[in-house]
Design an enzyme around this catalytic site. Structure first.
Site, PDB file in Angstrom:
ATOM      1  N   CYS A 104      13.912  37.410 148.737  1.00  0.00           N
ATOM      2  CA  CYS A 104      14.501  38.706 150.092  1.00  0.00           C
ATOM      3  C   CYS A 104      14.574  38.595 151.785  1.00  0.00           C
ATOM      4  O   CYS A 104      15.300  38.851 152.008  1.00  0.00           O
ATOM      5  CB  CYS A 104      12.793  39.165 149.323  1.00  0.00           C
ATOM      6  N   GLY A 144      10.741  50.324 144.937  1.00  0.00           N
ATOM      7  CA  GLY A 144       9.580  50.139 146.349  1.00  0.00           C
ATOM      8  C   GLY A 144       9.183  51.140 146.268  1.00  0.00           C
ATOM      9  O   GLY A 144       8.278  52.344 146.666  1.00  0.00           O
ATOM     10  N   GLU A 198      21.580  44.458 148.723  1.00  0.00           N
ATOM     11  CA  GLU A 198      21.355  43.826 148.574  1.00  0.00           C
ATOM     12  C   GLU A 198      22.234  43.008 147.192  1.00  0.00           C
ATOM     13  O   GLU A 198      21.461  43.621 145.894  1.00  0.00           O
ATOM     14  CB  GLU A 198      19.751  43.327 148.706  1.00  0.00           C
ATOM     15  N   GLU A 218      14.699  50.259 145.424  1.00  0.00           N
ATOM     16  CA  GLU A 218      14.394  51.675 144.940  1.00  0.00           C
ATOM     17  C   GLU A 218      13.233  51.375 143.290  1.00  0.00           C
ATOM     18  O   GLU A 218      12.293  52.670 143.699  1.00  0.00           O
ATOM     19  CB  GLU A 218      15.700  51.080 143.637  1.00  0.00           C
ATOM     20  N   GLY A 257       9.262  43.526 145.764  1.00  0.00           N
ATOM     21  CA  GLY A 257       9.802  43.453 144.994  1.00  0.00           C
ATOM     22  C   GLY A 257      11.340  44.479 145.253  1.00  0.00           C
ATOM     23  O   GLY A 257      11.267  44.479 146.920  1.00  0.00           O
ATOM     24  N   SER A 258      12.348  45.509 144.711  1.00  0.00           N
ATOM     25  CA  SER A 258      13.802  45.848 145.479  1.00  0.00           C
ATOM     26  C   SER A 258      12.918  47.639 145.713  1.00  0.00           C
ATOM     27  O   SER A 258      11.701  48.037 145.687  1.00  0.00           O
ATOM     28  CB  SER A 258      14.498  45.695 144.031  1.00  0.00           C
TER      29      SER A 258
END
Length: 502
Positions: free
Chosen positions: A298, A247, A394, A245, A242-243
């Site tokens: 990603c 993570g 991103e 943030e 995932g992102s």
């Protein structure tokens, strides 16, 4: 009821799912106990479901069920038998491609032709790792003593996996297959926005022979359901996709419980085009790198670095080509780009485009987007500094920052001028330059005259804000095992040593 929802319910019924999202716990569909979660069709903007968060009680039940089943899976049958079950799962997935793809297309907003490919790749993942199940050999180490020293690869126990909304069925297979091949139990929490195909995948796996309770699916939120599973004592490792943030929060929670983690996070990958490249191929590669999947990937090539000698020509080719890409209904066979997966992402991408304009970028885009749905048309940002927010953050949408460079050294400097380290590519006819770029650009995956070639047999992962650890390939397999070192003293009179042997 819209045609989309009717087709969704029909596909769900064919997969044996209920009329709304439910968790899969110990071999059964179970309703959650928490606050309501709303799912919206990203194409029609119709509310599809309102279902309850799984909550702490189901998270605890899932971990306990996996722990019970894991003992028999790891020790009760042979590794070859585990591999055979996984081959049967692969065949079961292939027999339900259309229903799985239909559910994925409607809920995630992805073109159905892409979803079919991803479901087929999930089947390939189970087949590939099923072949590995009885081939995890240890080593004999020539230690400087009379001992026989050998190693064994052991399963961790129960692992907790968290997967994202952009490719739920693909990442579900990507994570579950290596975990069970090595003898582990799994608790998996797909994104609360796209839970259905993961539940269907695990249900199909049990019907194909996977032991009941070995893999459990939690349909719920991170701060409630996910946090409980992370802290459960049965869980030995946490895997997150995932992102950056989110993570950070996951890694912090895992570290607080003294559990290792694998993080597969975001990227701001550089797609580098030199003046000697085949520009037609490079243009097609650039389109695939950023516009496929509506840029919700990603590894998207979200920074297009182009040598100044061909910059204007390539950007013109890219702008012309993107006007020919078909945006539309994910269930339409001709659709190449669907909507953004959810309203929040739609807002974020448009905000980033506005920020780029404020930072001086000129925006090349299409005006003929569909009138309904969370659509962002393919977009090119020109005249944007590599230090600008849109070039460093991103975006996770079909938006590429096109940046010129002077020479090889500047291309490398620009490519590495980011806090990410996931992927990259170069387009050039110079073989020596291609290898120099592959060596110099910080990336876990790097393509030469290609982009987005990914296979289950090859390791995948990044560094810095792109995370740590590896998925897929043998490297990904090893993430789900621990090494045990065994010492046997073969001397007639055993010698008891303190410290290192000699």
């Amino acid at each position: 009821m819209s045609d989309h929802k009717q087709k969704l319910l029909t596909a769900m019924a064919a997969l044996g799912l209920g009329a709304q999202p439910q968790s899969w716990i110990d071999g059964a569909l179970v309703d959650g106990t928490g606050d309501a979660i709303t799912l919206v069709d990203p194409y029609t903007e119709e509310e599809l479901f309102s279902y309850p968060d799984a909550g702490a009680p189901l998270a605890i039940a899932a971990c306990e069920a996996s722990q019970r089943a894991q003992r028999g899976w790891a020790k009760g049958i042979s590794a070859a038998a585990r591999g055979q079950v996984m081959q049967d799962i692969s065949r079961a997935v292939l027999s339900h491609v259309e229903d799985l793809a239909t559910v994925e297309a409607i809920v995630a907003g992805k073109p159905i032709r892409d979803c079919r490919i991803e479901v087929a790749k999930v089947a390939e993942m189970f087949a590939y790792y099923g072949g590995w199940a009885d081939k995890l050999h240890g080593e004999v180490i020539p230690v400087p003593s009379g001992h026989l020293n050998y190693t064994m690869r052991e399963p961790l126990g129960v692992v907790f996996q968290i997967t994202p909304w952009n490719a739920p069925v693909f990442t579900g297979g990507w994570q579950i297959a290596p975990a069970i091949a090595t003898g582990n139990g799994v608790v998996i929490k797909p994104s609360e926005l796209t839970p259905l195909t993961t539940v269907a995948l695990v249900k199909l796996a049990e019907e194909a022979g996977l032991p009941r309770g070995l893999v459990n699916v939690l349909c719920g939120l991170g701060p409630t359901t996910g946090q409980t599973a992370t802290q459960h004592p049965a869980v030995r490792k946490v895997i997150f996709v995932g992102s950056p943030e989110t993570g950070r929060h996951v890694a912090t929670a895992a570290a607080a419980a003294l559990k290792p983690a694998v993080l597969e996070l975001g990227g701001k990958s550089a797609n580098i085009v030199f003046g000697d490249a085949n520009l037609e191929h490079a243009c097609l590669g650039a389109q695939a790198a950023i516009f496929s999947g509506a840029g919700q990937s990603c590894v998207a090539g979200s920074r297009l670095l182009v040598h100044k000698s061909v910059y204007d020509e390539l950007i013109e080719m890219l702008a012309t080509g993107m006007n020919n890409i078909k945006l539309g209904d994910p269930l339409d066979e001709a659709t190449e780009i669907g909507p953004m997966s959810n309203a929040r992402q739609f807002t974020h991408v448009n905000t980033m485009i506005g920020q780029a304009q404020s930072d001086g970028a000129s925006v090349l885009s299409r005006d003929d987007r569909p009138t309904q749905g969370y659509f962002v048309p393919p977009t090119v940002l020109r005249n944007l500094s590599n230090s600008a927010t849109a070039a460093q953050t991103e975006i996770f949408g079909p938006v590429v920052a096109a940046i010129p460079f002077e020479d090889e050294a500047q291309a490398i400097a620009l490519a590495n001028d980011t806090q990410f380290g996931l992927a990259g590519a170069v387009w050039t006819a110079d073989v020596g330059r291609a290898h120099r770029m592959a060596d110099a650009v910080r990336a876990g995956t790097f393509w030469i005259n290609s982009y987005k070639a990914i296979h289950v047999s090859s390791p995948f992962g990044g560094s810095l804000n792109s995370g740590f650890g590896r998925s897929s390939g043998m490297d990904g397999l090893m993430e789900y095992t621990s090494a045990k070192s065994v010492w046997l003293d073969s001397a007639p009179t055993p010698r008891i040593a303190f410290g290192y042997v000699s």
